[in-house]
Scaffold this motif. Structure first.
Motif, PDB file in Angstrom:
ATOM      1  N   ILE A   1       0.908  -1.156  -0.006  1.00  0.00           N
ATOM      2  CA  ILE A   1       0.308  -0.062   0.041  1.00  0.00           C
ATOM      3  C   ILE A   1       0.915   1.238  -0.026  1.00  0.00           C
ATOM      4  CG2 ILE A   1      -1.808   1.331   1.321  1.00  0.00           C
ATOM      5  CD1 ILE A   1      -2.752  -1.312   2.556  1.00  0.00           C
ATOM      6  N   GLY A   2       1.888   1.089   0.735  1.00  0.00           N
ATOM      7  CA  GLY A   2       2.866   2.141   0.758  1.00  0.00           C
ATOM      8  C   GLY A   2       3.665   2.530  -0.502  1.00  0.00           C
ATOM      9  N   GLU A   3       3.705   1.708  -1.489  1.00  0.00           N
ATOM     10  CA  GLU A   3       4.459   1.457  -2.704  1.00  0.00           C
ATOM     11  C   GLU A   3       3.452   2.238  -3.606  1.00  0.00           C
ATOM     12  OE1 GLU A   3       6.314   1.768  -6.218  1.00  0.00           O
ATOM     13  OE2 GLU A   3       7.257   1.638  -4.182  1.00  0.00           O
ATOM     14  N   LEU A   4       2.311   1.882  -3.638  1.00  0.00           N
ATOM     15  CA  LEU A   4       1.122   2.485  -4.360  1.00  0.00           C
ATOM     16  C   LEU A   4       0.923   4.031  -4.037  1.00  0.00           C
ATOM     17  CD1 LEU A   4      -1.743  -0.363  -4.322  1.00  0.00           C
ATOM     18  CD2 LEU A   4      -0.160   0.127  -6.310  1.00  0.00           C
ATOM     19  N   VAL A   5       0.846   4.222  -2.869  1.00  0.00           N
ATOM     20  CA  VAL A   5       0.640   5.805  -2.505  1.00  0.00           C
ATOM     21  C   VAL A   5       1.927   6.626  -2.856  1.00  0.00           C
ATOM     22  CG1 VAL A   5       0.367   7.345  -0.556  1.00  0.00           C
ATOM     23  CG2 VAL A   5      -0.972   5.193  -0.544  1.00  0.00           C
ATOM     24  N   SER A   6       2.987   5.927  -2.581  1.00  0.00           N
ATOM     25  CA  SER A   6       4.221   6.628  -2.962  1.00  0.00           C
ATOM     26  C   SER A   6       4.391   6.977  -4.480  1.00  0.00           C
ATOM     27  CB  SER A   6       5.628   5.745  -2.693  1.00  0.00           C
ATOM     28  OG  SER A   6       5.556   5.656  -1.318  1.00  0.00           O
ATOM     29  N   CYS A   7       4.011   5.893  -5.352  1.00  0.00           N
ATOM     30  CA  CYS A   7       4.038   5.994  -6.689  1.00  0.00           C
ATOM     31  C   CYS A   7       2.966   7.098  -7.291  1.00  0.00           C
ATOM     32  CB  CYS A   7       3.362   4.884  -7.586  1.00  0.00           C
ATOM     33  SG  CYS A   7       3.661   4.571  -9.119  1.00  0.00           S
TER      34      CYS A   7
ATOM     35  N   LYS B   1       4.699   6.484   7.258  1.00  0.00           N
ATOM     36  CA  LYS B   1       6.028   6.486   7.735  1.00  0.00           C
ATOM     37  C   LYS B   1       6.937   6.120   6.339  1.00  0.00           C
ATOM     38  CE  LYS B   1       5.969   6.367  12.741  1.00  0.00           C
ATOM     39  NZ  LYS B   1       6.280   5.761  13.882  1.00  0.00           N
ATOM     40  N   VAL B   2       6.539   5.115   5.696  1.00  0.00           N
ATOM     41  CA  VAL B   2       7.479   4.627   4.566  1.00  0.00           C
ATOM     42  C   VAL B   2       7.175   5.510   3.158  1.00  0.00           C
ATOM     43  CG1 VAL B   2       7.412   2.475   5.354  1.00  0.00           C
ATOM     44  CG2 VAL B   2       5.720   2.906   3.654  1.00  0.00           C
ATOM     45  N   VAL B   3       6.116   6.218   3.150  1.00  0.00           N
ATOM     46  CA  VAL B   3       5.580   7.006   2.094  1.00  0.00           C
ATOM     47  C   VAL B   3       6.592   8.286   2.086  1.00  0.00           C
ATOM     48  CG1 VAL B   3       3.837   8.349   0.847  1.00  0.00           C
ATOM     49  CG2 VAL B   3       3.435   6.109   1.681  1.00  0.00           C
ATOM     50  N   TYR B   4       6.381   9.055   3.134  1.00  0.00           N
ATOM     51  CA  TYR B   4       7.024  10.426   3.399  1.00  0.00           C
ATOM     52  C   TYR B   4       8.017  10.527   4.370  1.00  0.00           C
ATOM     53  CZ  TYR B   4       8.219  15.380   3.481  1.00  0.00           C
ATOM     54  OH  TYR B   4       9.065  16.292   3.248  1.00  0.00           O
ATOM     55  N   PRO B   5       9.286  10.821   4.187  1.00  0.00           N
ATOM     56  CA  PRO B   5       9.986  11.186   2.650  1.00  0.00           C
ATOM     57  C   PRO B   5      10.678  10.058   1.899  1.00  0.00           C
ATOM     58  CG  PRO B   5      11.403  11.502   4.718  1.00  0.00           C
ATOM     59  CD  PRO B   5      10.281  10.941   5.307  1.00  0.00           C
ATOM     60  N   SER B   6      10.858   8.982   2.649  1.00  0.00           N
ATOM     61  CA  SER B   6      11.747   7.977   1.567  1.00  0.00           C
ATOM     62  C   SER B   6      11.018   7.579   0.483  1.00  0.00           C
ATOM     63  CB  SER B   6      12.345   6.990   2.430  1.00  0.00           C
ATOM     64  OG  SER B   6      11.221   6.325   2.922  1.00  0.00           O
ATOM     65  N   GLY B   7       9.591   7.196   0.701  1.00  0.00           N
ATOM     66  CA  GLY B   7       8.990   6.613  -0.492  1.00  0.00           C
ATOM     67  C   GLY B   7       8.982   7.482  -1.472  1.00  0.00           C
ATOM     68  N   VAL B   8       8.514   8.599  -1.414  1.00  0.00           N
ATOM     69  CA  VAL B   8       8.394   9.756  -2.627  1.00  0.00           C
ATOM     70  C   VAL B   8       9.738  10.080  -3.332  1.00  0.00           C
ATOM     71  CG1 VAL B   8       7.626  12.072  -3.118  1.00  0.00           C
ATOM     72  CG2 VAL B   8       6.420  10.705  -1.358  1.00  0.00           C
ATOM     73  N   THR B   9      10.726   9.990  -2.385  1.00  0.00           N
ATOM     74  CA  THR B   9      12.001  10.583  -3.041  1.00  0.00           C
ATOM     75  C   THR B   9      12.700   9.360  -3.689  1.00  0.00           C
ATOM     76  OG1 THR B   9      12.794  10.492  -0.692  1.00  0.00           O
ATOM     77  CG2 THR B   9      12.418  12.670  -1.407  1.00  0.00           C
ATOM     78  N   GLN B  10      12.697   8.094  -2.877  1.00  0.00           N
ATOM     79  CA  GLN B  10      13.547   7.100  -3.515  1.00  0.00           C
ATOM     80  C   GLN B  10      12.711   6.509  -4.863  1.00  0.00           C
ATOM     81  OE1 GLN B  10      13.885   3.906  -0.773  1.00  0.00           O
ATOM     82  NE2 GLN B  10      14.503   2.445  -2.280  1.00  0.00           N
ATOM     83  N   SER B  11      13.877   6.627  -5.804  1.00  0.00           N
ATOM     84  CA  SER B  11      13.792   6.391  -7.314  1.00  0.00           C
ATOM     85  C   SER B  11      12.751   7.333  -7.957  1.00  0.00           C
ATOM     86  CB  SER B  11      13.040   5.053  -7.252  1.00  0.00           C
ATOM     87  OG  SER B  11      14.116   3.904  -6.906  1.00  0.00           O
ATOM     88  N   LEU B  12      11.479   7.790  -7.405  1.00  0.00           N
ATOM     89  CA  LEU B  12      10.578   8.720  -8.008  1.00  0.00           C
ATOM     90  C   LEU B  12      11.190  10.275  -8.176  1.00  0.00           C
ATOM     91  CD1 LEU B  12       7.400   7.056  -6.155  1.00  0.00           C
ATOM     92  CD2 LEU B  12       8.119   6.830  -8.568  1.00  0.00           C
ATOM     93  N   GLY B  13      11.484  10.600  -6.803  1.00  0.00           N
ATOM     94  CA  GLY B  13      12.239  11.847  -6.667  1.00  0.00           C
ATOM     95  C   GLY B  13      13.506  12.094  -7.548  1.00  0.00           C
ATOM     96  N   GLU B  14      14.270  10.930  -7.427  1.00  0.00           N
ATOM     97  CA  GLU B  14      15.486  10.563  -7.995  1.00  0.00           C
ATOM     98  C   GLU B  14      15.382  10.842  -9.496  1.00  0.00           C
ATOM     99  OE1 GLU B  14      18.604   7.787  -6.288  1.00  0.00           O
ATOM    100  OE2 GLU B  14      16.920   6.874  -5.990  1.00  0.00           O
ATOM    101  N   THR B  15      14.206  10.630 -10.114  1.00  0.00           N
ATOM    102  CA  THR B  15      13.919  10.944 -11.489  1.00  0.00           C
ATOM    103  C   THR B  15      14.371  12.203 -11.936  1.00  0.00           C
ATOM    104  OG1 THR B  15      12.250   9.284 -11.427  1.00  0.00           O
ATOM    105  CG2 THR B  15      12.075  10.655 -13.320  1.00  0.00           C
ATOM    106  N   LEU B  16      14.838  12.968 -11.217  1.00  0.00           N
ATOM    107  CA  LEU B  16      15.147  14.424 -11.437  1.00  0.00           C
ATOM    108  C   LEU B  16      16.354  14.468 -12.174  1.00  0.00           C
ATOM    109  CD1 LEU B  16      14.801  17.375 -11.322  1.00  0.00           C
ATOM    110  CD2 LEU B  16      15.862  17.461  -9.139  1.00  0.00           C
TER     111      LEU B  16
END
Length: 361
Positions: free
Chosen positions: A36-42, A181-196
């Motif tokens: 669920i954390g991965e889906l929300v992070s995505c 806790k897993v969604v923010y901040p690490s879930g949003v930034t890891q891989s997805l935010g790194e797409t920058l």
């Protein structure tokens, strides 16, 4: 100038986002609700990525490190822009550290670490010398291989009798707090935010008007794959999933069909090495090209060997053990002090500035 095709951009984006998550898993702290954390992070990560693409459209023809001087002026924008090549170099060092720990603990425990990490770094340097064209071809090659191996793994797990759907229940037993806790901040930034980092190459695509569509599709696919991996690990291990250091590598060890198809953990190693290599090459190329563009150098190639040497040194010395490498350096240092400011706050401020400047015009 070399141009990246739509398929190449899709392949590079997908494999970059999957990255080292493919072996470490995602959101172990949320236990059986990690998927669920991965889906929300995505979903949230997509919004962040779309803000990056909005910045690209406001700065046509410019790369990530050129956005800041263009919008903030040379005196403020240039020092800020220099932070990004340094961050990219640091992340390459972290990936080399991941390789060091993975090989020493799970694959080749008696092999000297300097040998494995040096070989990996030399391959990175070789690929970076080839430029964005070589990186694009690497993505083209790796994408079908990753998807085929993933399909084989799903089929073998399904036929091994180890998937138990009761392990998924109860859903959200502890509420939404562990998931957030897993969604923010690490879930949003890891891989997805790194797409920058790919903003260093978006201006080199053949059809820049399709960057958003391609990137969104690649992000949805990578989110789906990582979610599937989490679901598979939870179906097999239940709550124990959060206790494994390499849950997706461990997942392959339970496959057993007729006592004939067994011990296929090397599939996990292939996953890891392919995605880690491509991610490292993209980051290293972005780092040296960023410095070249900011300093007006004629070629980035003179920077490749010194940059790779620094990354190798970082990878060997930044942590004394795997626990310090993952938990202290990643969650306590890199996520709050590097990723949040550089992947969320600064691009957000730049977007506001660029929007106001367009409004003034």
């Amino acid at each position: 100038m070399n141009k990246i095709s739509s398929y190449q951009l899709f392949a590079v984006t997908f494999i970059f986002q999957v990255g080292t998550t493919i072996i470490f898993g995602f959101g172990g702290q949320a236990g059986r609700d990690a998927w669920i954390g991965e889906l929300v992070s995505c979903c949230l990560g997509l919004l962040v990525i779309m803000s990056y693409i909005a910045l690209m459209r406001m700065n046509p023809g410019l790369t990530l490190v050129q956005w800041f001087p263009a919008q903030l002026g040379l005196w403020i924008g240039t020092p800020v822009a220099f932070l990004y090549p340094l961050m990219f170099l640091y992340i390459v060092g972290r990936i080399i550290g991941d390789i060091r720990d993975m090989v020493s603990t799970a694959i080749l425990p008696n092999t000297p670490l300097i040998v494995v990490t040096t070989i990996f770094t030399v391959i990175i340097a070789f690929c970076v010398y080839d430029g964005i064209e070589g990186v694009s071809r690497l993505g083209e090659l790796f994408l079908p291989m990753v998807l085929i191996i993933f399909s084989i793994e799903v089929v073998l797990l399904a036929n091994s009798g180890v998937l138990h759907f009761r392990n998924m229940l109860p859903i959200l037993e502890n509420g939404w707090q562990p998931v957030w806790k897993v969604v923010y901040p690490s879930g949003v930034t890891q891989s997805l935010g790194e797409t920058l980092v790919l903003a260093m190459f978006w201006s080199e695509t053949k059809q820049t008007d399709k960057v958003m569509k391609i990137t969104v599709l690649a992000t949805l696919l990578s989110g789906m794959i990582i979610t599937c991996f989490d679901v598979l690990a939870i179906l097999v291990f239940g709550d124990m999933f959060s206790g494994f250091l390499y849950p997706l590598y461990t997942l392959l060890s339970v496959i057993s069909i007729g006592k004939f198809i067994e011990n296929i953990q090397m599939l996990g190693v292939l996953y890891f090495l392919m995605t880690a290599l491509l991610k490292s090459v993209v980051l290293m190329l972005a780092a040296v090209k960023g410095v070249q563009q900011l300093t007006k150098m004629k070629s980035y190639r003179v920077l490749v060997i010194p940059a790779c040497a620094i990354a190798l040194l970082l990878g060997l010395t930044m942590s004394r053990n795997i626990a310090e490498h993952i938990y202290r350096h990643h969650f306590e240092i890199m996520v709050p002090y590097l990723w949040v400011p550089l992947l969320l706050i600064l691009p957000g401020l730049l977007l506001v500035v660029a929007w106001f400047r367009q409004l003034m015009k």
